[in-house]
Design a protein around this motif. Structure first.
Motif, PDB file in Angstrom:
ATOM      1  N   TYR A  27     -74.191  13.502   3.952  1.00 33.72           N
ATOM      2  CA  TYR A  27     -73.912  12.109   3.574  1.00 33.72           C
ATOM      3  C   TYR A  27     -72.470  11.706   3.883  1.00 33.72           C
ATOM      4  CZ  TYR A  27     -78.095  12.727   0.630  1.00 33.72           C
ATOM      5  OH  TYR A  27     -79.344  12.999   0.162  1.00 33.72           O
ATOM      6  N   GLY A  30     -71.723   8.657   6.376  1.00 29.36           N
ATOM      7  CA  GLY A  30     -72.116   7.366   5.807  1.00 29.36           C
ATOM      8  C   GLY A  30     -71.207   6.947   4.662  1.00 29.36           C
ATOM      9  N   MET A  31     -70.873   7.901   3.793  1.00 28.17           N
ATOM     10  CA  MET A  31     -69.968   7.597   2.677  1.00 28.17           C
ATOM     11  C   MET A  31     -68.607   7.184   3.212  1.00 28.17           C
ATOM     12  SD  MET A  31     -67.128   8.776   0.816  1.00 28.17           S
ATOM     13  CE  MET A  31     -66.957  10.408   1.517  1.00 28.17           C
ATOM     14  N   ALA A  33     -67.895   5.733   6.043  1.00 26.36           N
ATOM     15  CA  ALA A  33     -67.974   4.379   6.608  1.00 26.36           C
ATOM     16  C   ALA A  33     -67.891   3.327   5.504  1.00 26.36           C
ATOM     17  CB  ALA A  33     -69.259   4.212   7.409  1.00 26.36           C
ATOM     18  N   VAL A  34     -68.600   3.546   4.399  1.00 23.04           N
ATOM     19  CA  VAL A  34     -68.539   2.619   3.256  1.00 23.04           C
ATOM     20  C   VAL A  34     -67.137   2.632   2.657  1.00 23.04           C
ATOM     21  CG1 VAL A  34     -69.430   2.166   0.931  1.00 23.04           C
ATOM     22  CG2 VAL A  34     -71.011   2.789   2.772  1.00 23.04           C
ATOM     23  N   TRP A  35     -66.556   3.807   2.503  1.00 21.36           N
ATOM     24  CA  TRP A  35     -65.197   3.951   1.965  1.00 21.36           C
ATOM     25  C   TRP A  35     -64.195   3.147   2.802  1.00 21.36           C
ATOM     26  CZ3 TRP A  35     -62.688   6.131  -2.119  1.00 21.36           C
ATOM     27  CH2 TRP A  35     -61.315   6.312  -1.995  1.00 21.36           C
ATOM     28  N   GLU A  37     -64.593   0.552   4.597  1.00 17.95           N
ATOM     29  CA  GLU A  37     -64.763  -0.889   4.385  1.00 17.95           C
ATOM     30  C   GLU A  37     -64.237  -1.328   3.021  1.00 17.95           C
ATOM     31  OE1 GLU A  37     -65.882  -3.384   6.424  1.00 17.95           O
ATOM     32  OE2 GLU A  37     -65.735  -1.832   7.968  1.00 17.95           O
ATOM     33  N   TRP A  38     -64.321  -0.454   2.025  1.00 18.36           N
ATOM     34  CA  TRP A  38     -64.004  -0.796   0.642  1.00 18.36           C
ATOM     35  C   TRP A  38     -62.531  -0.595   0.287  1.00 18.36           C
ATOM     36  CZ3 TRP A  38     -62.202   2.303  -3.359  1.00 18.36           C
ATOM     37  CH2 TRP A  38     -62.212   1.703  -4.617  1.00 18.36           C
TER      38      TRP A  38
END
Length: 73
Positions: A27, A30-31, A33-35, A37-38
């Motif tokens: 994971y 994917g994690m 990539a989200v991180w 952005e955030w």
């Protein structure tokens, strides 16, 4: 706790560090990539990420954050 009424809600820049625990290191991409952005790019917190068996079935991620609680002006 005497001054809790003088605290303001923290924002992302107040996060000092985050530990990210993943049920499966597959994971991670994917994690991450989200991180990306955030996260606050001007004040990113320190981060450590590891794989671990999480406490509940079905959980994919658990996070532990250290956050400064600044006083109101």
């Amino acid at each position: 706790m005497c001054c809790v009424d003088q605290l303001r809600p923290p924002d992302k820049a107040d996060i000092a560090s985050i530990q990210v625990w993943l049920a499966d290191m597959a994971y991670f991409q994917g994690m991450n990539a989200v991180w990306d952005e955030w996260v606050d790019r001007d004040a990113p917190p320190a981060r450590a990420t590891g794989g671990v068996a999480l406490a509940r079935a079905g959980m994919r991620v658990e996070m532990i954050a250290v956050v400064a609680m600044p006083r109101s002006e």
